[in-house]
Enzyme design. Sequence first.
Site, PDB file in Angstrom:
ATOM      1  N   HIS A 237       9.586  28.840  13.157  1.00  0.00           N
ATOM      2  CA  HIS A 237       8.891  29.714  14.103  1.00  0.00           C
ATOM      3  C   HIS A 237       7.968  28.921  15.023  1.00  0.00           C
ATOM      4  O   HIS A 237       7.080  29.487  15.663  1.00  0.00           O
ATOM      5  CB  HIS A 237       8.109  30.781  13.337  1.00  0.00           C
ATOM      6  CG  HIS A 237       9.032  31.656  12.539  1.00  0.00           C
ATOM      7  ND1 HIS A 237       9.649  32.756  13.080  1.00  0.00           N
ATOM      8  CD2 HIS A 237       9.492  31.538  11.268  1.00  0.00           C
ATOM      9  CE1 HIS A 237      10.433  33.309  12.159  1.00  0.00           C
ATOM     10  NE2 HIS A 237      10.360  32.584  11.054  1.00  0.00           N
TER      11      HIS A 237
ATOM     12  N   GLU B 187       5.406   2.730   9.067  1.00  0.00           N
ATOM     13  CA  GLU B 187       4.631   1.497   8.856  1.00  0.00           C
ATOM     14  C   GLU B 187       5.567   0.395   8.345  1.00  0.00           C
ATOM     15  O   GLU B 187       5.335  -0.785   8.581  1.00  0.00           O
ATOM     16  CB  GLU B 187       3.460   1.731   7.880  1.00  0.00           C
ATOM     17  CG  GLU B 187       2.352   0.703   8.051  1.00  0.00           C
ATOM     18  CD  GLU B 187       1.116   0.981   7.203  1.00  0.00           C
ATOM     19  OE1 GLU B 187       1.214   0.931   5.967  1.00  0.00           O
ATOM     20  OE2 GLU B 187       0.039   1.231   7.775  1.00  0.00           O
TER      21      GLU B 187
ATOM     22  N   GLY C 239       0.805  -1.221   0.000  1.00  0.00           N
ATOM     23  CA  GLY C 239       0.000   0.000   0.000  1.00  0.00           C
ATOM     24  C   GLY C 239       0.839   1.272   0.000  1.00  0.00           C
ATOM     25  O   GLY C 239       0.616   2.194  -0.773  1.00  0.00           O
TER      26      GLY C 239
END
Length: 521
Positions: free
Chosen positions: A359, A328, A242
């Site tokens: 920042h 994963e 995937g």
Amino acid sequence: MRELFARDPDRFNQLSVEAAGLFLDYSKNRLTGETIELLVALARERGLEQRRNAMFAGEKINSTEQRAVLHTALRAPRDLALRVDGQDVAGDVHAVLDRIGHFTEQVRSGQWRGFTGEAITDIVNIGIGGSFLGPKMACHALRSFAHPRLTMHFVSNVDGHDLDAVLQKVDPATTMFIVASKTFTTLETMMNAQSARAWFLSHGTPDGLPQHFVAVSTNTEAVKAFGIDPANMFPFWDWVGGRYSIWSAIGLPVALAIGFERFRQFLAGAQAMDQHFSTAPLERNMPVILGLVGIWNRNFLDCASLSIAPYHQDLNQFPGYLQQLEMESNGKRVSMDGAELRTLSCPAIWGDVGTNGQHAYFQLLHQGTDVIPVDFIAALAPAHLLPGHHAALLANCFAQSEAFMRGKTVEEVRAELQVQGMTEQQIKALLPHRVFPGNRPSNTILMEALTPATLGALIALYEHKVFVQGVLWGVNSFDQWGVELGKVLAKNIQLELEGKPSPKLHDSSTNGLIARARAAL
Ligand code: F6P
């Protein structure tokens, strides 16, 4: 690192490497040429070259699922001679690519019409994980190449607010839904797809479904059961993981947005990195070096996370994409043979674009108690014409890595405060707050410009980096059993929330939360 740079004026040239349109400077790490030699020896000892060759050859290196790992075949030329379980891999890959080429041309040209006869203006990709993060990231990264008529939307979350927000914006007559799921069983995607279908039917006509719903999947039966004609399905195969699937039909939104020729350039960029990874000596091999530097920082210097800082607004989703790719893949605690690892594995991956991060959390990166390495990523040429901005952006990118490396010593701070006319007492009070320890590692990856080809090479670089690290840690980078437990528990809890019978075997916390939700539903 200050000393290492002072000692060797050639350090930048020695500790940098160029490949596939990318340049990697890894000289701002706490290592020398000898460290790299030793890490390469470790990689050889762990069988990196054999494992790499086994992957490219289609061997079933995903051992817990008994699958080959062939995302590299998705970007290989038509004449690649490779058979897996009797399948002509390149033949099938290019047959689907040809279909994608034809389909994208029809939609982009306006020949593909919706149920009222109008051209498609909005594409809604419904998918999650690898069926979402890659296409969304790449469509955004390449937005300066996008078709002006087509607006891309991405729905992933089972939270109905996600789909609802998109449905409120689009017109059913000119919207196409892509249901993207490798398995076609994923709860979030199926629920969103059903709801999108119901919404479409309540606004359009059942006859219009084929013009408005297409699928990308490995599961033809489930696609048919959902009501999508296999003629409108773009297949891929179980040897595509995937999180490695953007090169397959899962990349359909990208091809629709930038056009098929540019999608081919995207594949070619990745292929150039594959070539480099499979042929360059390990000492000059960009993914190998990036992986080994990561191992050095993680296992030898104990760095628990890695921050990704693209200095390119259009790469703002790249850190999120890498979270899935790295965490994963290598977020594992046992080795291939099931034994508990004796080393630490994948660090946490996180980040945001520069200069925004400067920042927000860069304070911690400069002066916090943890040492967190940073990968800076920048393009030398911008895709806009606004004067001054790009030099300011690059100046900040290079300044940050310089600051992480150099820091600011007690003597430097003292001299600066003296020039400002402070008293010795004031200096003493302020000094520790103004010191930067420095010696904080970073890599810088540069490309000429962010194009389909350089984006392809960049993603492939990280894919292979993940592979290298997986081999060194000895884990299977291609399964993801860790996502299963929560899925199973959620099914039972959903039954309880809906007041249906279910085995109520929870702890008091989970029971309490369920009770509060039930009272409110
Ligand atoms: O739950 C994790 C996962 O299996 C990912 O690996 C995958 O990318 C995602 O779910 C979506 O899966 P599918 O494409 O089958 O819907």
